[in-house]
Design a protein around this motif. Structure first.
Motif, PDB file in Angstrom:
ATOM      1  N   ALA A 142     -76.578  33.237  -9.979  1.00 23.87           N
ATOM      2  CA  ALA A 142     -75.201  33.669  -9.707  1.00 23.87           C
ATOM      3  C   ALA A 142     -74.212  32.538  -9.973  1.00 23.87           C
ATOM      4  N   HIS A 143     -74.569  31.322  -9.562  1.00 26.58           N
ATOM      5  CA  HIS A 143     -73.661  30.192  -9.787  1.00 26.58           C
ATOM      6  C   HIS A 143     -73.659  29.757 -11.244  1.00 26.58           C
ATOM      7  N   LEU A 144     -74.778  29.961 -11.946  1.00 27.25           N
ATOM      8  CA  LEU A 144     -74.790  29.684 -13.381  1.00 27.25           C
ATOM      9  C   LEU A 144     -73.820  30.618 -14.110  1.00 27.25           C
ATOM     10  N   LEU A 145     -73.822  31.901 -13.756  1.00 24.77           N
ATOM     11  CA  LEU A 145     -72.914  32.850 -14.398  1.00 24.77           C
ATOM     12  C   LEU A 145     -71.457  32.530 -14.080  1.00 24.77           C
ATOM     13  N   LEU A 146     -71.180  32.123 -12.836  1.00 24.36           N
ATOM     14  CA  LEU A 146     -69.815  31.714 -12.489  1.00 24.36           C
ATOM     15  C   LEU A 146     -69.401  30.482 -13.280  1.00 24.36           C
ATOM     16  N   GLY A 147     -70.333  29.521 -13.390  1.00 28.30           N
ATOM     17  CA  GLY A 147     -70.040  28.321 -14.172  1.00 28.30           C
ATOM     18  C   GLY A 147     -69.808  28.647 -15.635  1.00 28.30           C
ATOM     19  N   ALA A 148     -70.557  29.626 -16.161  1.00 26.60           N
ATOM     20  CA  ALA A 148     -70.390  30.013 -17.565  1.00 26.60           C
ATOM     21  C   ALA A 148     -69.002  30.594 -17.813  1.00 26.60           C
ATOM     22  N   THR A 149     -68.468  31.350 -16.842  1.00 24.48           N
ATOM     23  CA  THR A 149     -67.116  31.895 -17.021  1.00 24.48           C
ATOM     24  C   THR A 149     -66.063  30.789 -17.048  1.00 24.48           C
ATOM     25  N   VAL A 150     -66.315  29.709 -16.313  1.00 23.40           N
ATOM     26  CA  VAL A 150     -65.380  28.579 -16.330  1.00 23.40           C
ATOM     27  C   VAL A 150     -65.410  27.906 -17.699  1.00 23.40           C
ATOM     28  N   VAL A 151     -66.614  27.743 -18.268  1.00 22.56           N
ATOM     29  CA  VAL A 151     -66.735  27.143 -19.603  1.00 22.56           C
ATOM     30  C   VAL A 151     -66.070  28.038 -20.644  1.00 22.56           C
ATOM     31  N   LEU A 152     -66.282  29.357 -20.533  1.00 24.61           N
ATOM     32  CA  LEU A 152     -65.650  30.284 -21.463  1.00 24.61           C
ATOM     33  C   LEU A 152     -64.131  30.278 -21.332  1.00 24.61           C
ATOM     34  N   SER A 153     -63.646  29.954 -20.126  1.00 20.49           N
ATOM     35  CA  SER A 153     -62.195  29.875 -19.923  1.00 20.49           C
ATOM     36  C   SER A 153     -61.565  28.798 -20.799  1.00 20.49           C
ATOM     37  N   LEU A 154     -62.333  27.736 -21.067  1.00 17.96           N
ATOM     38  CA  LEU A 154     -61.828  26.671 -21.933  1.00 17.96           C
ATOM     39  C   LEU A 154     -61.584  27.186 -23.348  1.00 17.96           C
ATOM     40  N   ALA A 155     -62.454  28.075 -23.814  1.00 19.16           N
ATOM     41  CA  ALA A 155     -62.270  28.645 -25.149  1.00 19.16           C
ATOM     42  C   ALA A 155     -61.229  29.769 -25.135  1.00 19.16           C
TER      43      ALA A 155
END
Length: 423
Positions: A142-155
């Motif tokens: 769950a925290h990996l998926l949340l972290g992935a959305t933060v990384v995608l926010s950069l793009a």
């Protein structure tokens, strides 16, 4: 303590086992998403925390609850650990006292959401909680998926993903845009990911490459969000995890050397020292970015005996302050214990404090080192972060960490008891 909602029929397989593992994993990920504090103005200047999109979170939590109810048909068994029972007591106490407030509907809505969250954990006992490693894996995913959305926010929107520090320092902090999360929440997501992945690597529950990737991503999120509370909290949790899993006193003392060297590095290495200070002056550092001002105001506020016992109502996490020349300002109470007192009174503080102590006892009694270490990381994080962040009074990510730690350690002890009885 065990609550059996319906006895299983002899010779039959319980209905919860008919669902594939990915179904319950997805449900837990949505549940974790539903308790995150979403800010509707993530790109606002530092100092304006934005507002929480309660309706969207409520709809998501309600949908997860209905799906869990539909998937968990009659004939399932559940277990409520002591720490969770205390939180049920807290919710019932706050519900009873809410009717003494001038506007009870706001607190009652939040308490209903809280109760739904607790029941969800109870519903997921059979498919997730009963095997502690399964719940730890789901929490990490769950925290990996949340972290992935933060990384995608950069793009997706790099200009909004970097939040400028204006009134409380210099530079920028990483925040979530696709899922609106302020930098402290990004730091928390990274810290939990880093802590659980590191424990999994040391205990050989995760392969080396995925574990290193998770640790790296978690560290980057903590560093880029420049969240000192998250860094200190996960460091404390890891130290406690090492101490409670060492068998000798020499090993436990040796565990204190690493954090000591890290602390020395932050004070002596220029780049780490700059990250730690975040462009703030001595006054801002000593006042913890102004937090101590609101803390002192809460302590100094003159309230009636009734308000002292039952609080101002759940959701009142801010206090009015005189900012000079008759001006009035509003500051958040970024301390879970003062926030608990302000919202729900002294009795609620006592109940939640006992729940935290009981959860720590469960962690220390967990027989499996891996489960004990994961529980210590989560509870260590909550214990330290609660001094600088609010959350334990509501259904928040911090409350969920506490409930997960208590649940996995209680389930581990129950599993060990079953194995001993079998032999």
């Amino acid at each position: 303590m065990q609550a059996t909602l319906a006895p299983p029929v002899p010779g039959t397989v319980e209905n919860t086992n008919e669902r594939p593992a990915w179904f319950w994993l997805m449900l837990w990920c949505l549940f974790v998403l539903g308790v995150q504090p979403w800010s509707s103005r993530v790109a606002s200047p530092q100092g304006d925390t934005g507002s929480t999109n309660s309706m969207a979170k409520g709809l998501l939590l309600g949908a997860v609850f209905l799906v869990a109810i539909a998937a968990t048909k009659p004939g399932f068994r559940t277990r409520v650990n002591p720490a969770s029972w205390l939180y049920v007591m807290y919710v019932l106490f706050a519900c009873a006292t809410a009717f003494l407030l001038a506007e009870p509907m706001g607190p009652l809505t939040r308490l209903a959401r809280f109760l739904i969250g607790l029941v969800l954990v109870f519903l997921l006992w059979r498919p997730l909680v009963r095997v502690p490693e399964r719940l730890v894996r789901a929490h990490l995913w769950a925290h990996l998926l949340l972290g992935a959305t933060v990384v995608l926010s950069l793009a997706y929107s790099p200009s909004e993903a970097w939040r400028p520090l204006r009134t409380l320092g210099a530079g920028y902090r990483l925040q979530g845009v696709i899922i609106p999360m302020l930098p402290p929440r990004v730091g928390e997501v990274g810290a939990i990911m880093l802590g659980l992945a590191l424990v999994g690597l040391i205990c050989r529950k995760l392969a080396t490459l995925p574990a290193v990737a998770l640790i790296g991503l978690g560290g980057i999120l903590v560093a880029a969000s420049r969240t000192r509370t998250a860094a200190a909290a996960v460091a404390a949790g890891l130290v406690v995890a090492l101490i409670v899993t060492r068998k000798t006193w020499l090993g436990r003392i040796a565990c204190l050397v690493v954090p000591g060297l890290l602390g020395l590095a932050f004070l002596t290495i220029g780049s780490l020292h700059t990250w730690l200070l975040r462009g703030q002056g001595t006054q801002q550092i000593t006042s913890l970015s102004g937090r101590t001002t609101s803390w002192q105001a809460v302590i100094d506020e003159k309230v009636s005996t009734q308000t002292m016992i039952i609080g101002h109502g759940l959701g009142n996490k801010r206090i009015l302050l005189l900012t000079g020349e008759g001006n009035i300002g509003v500051m958040a109470i970024d301390n879970s214990w003062l926030s608990l007192y302000w919202e729900t009174g002294l009795l609620a503080v006592a109940i939640v404090a006992v729940a935290l102590i009981v959860a720590w006892i469960s962690v220390l009694r967990a027989p499996t080192p891996y489960v004990r270490a994961c529980g210590a990381v989560l509870l260590g994080y909550v214990t330290v972060a609660s001094l600088n962040e609010s959350g334990l009074s509501d259904l928040s990510s911090m409350t969920l960490h506490l409930l997960v730690a208590a649940a996995i350690c209680d389930a581990d002890r129950l599993r060990n008891r079953r194995r001993s009885a079998a032999h």
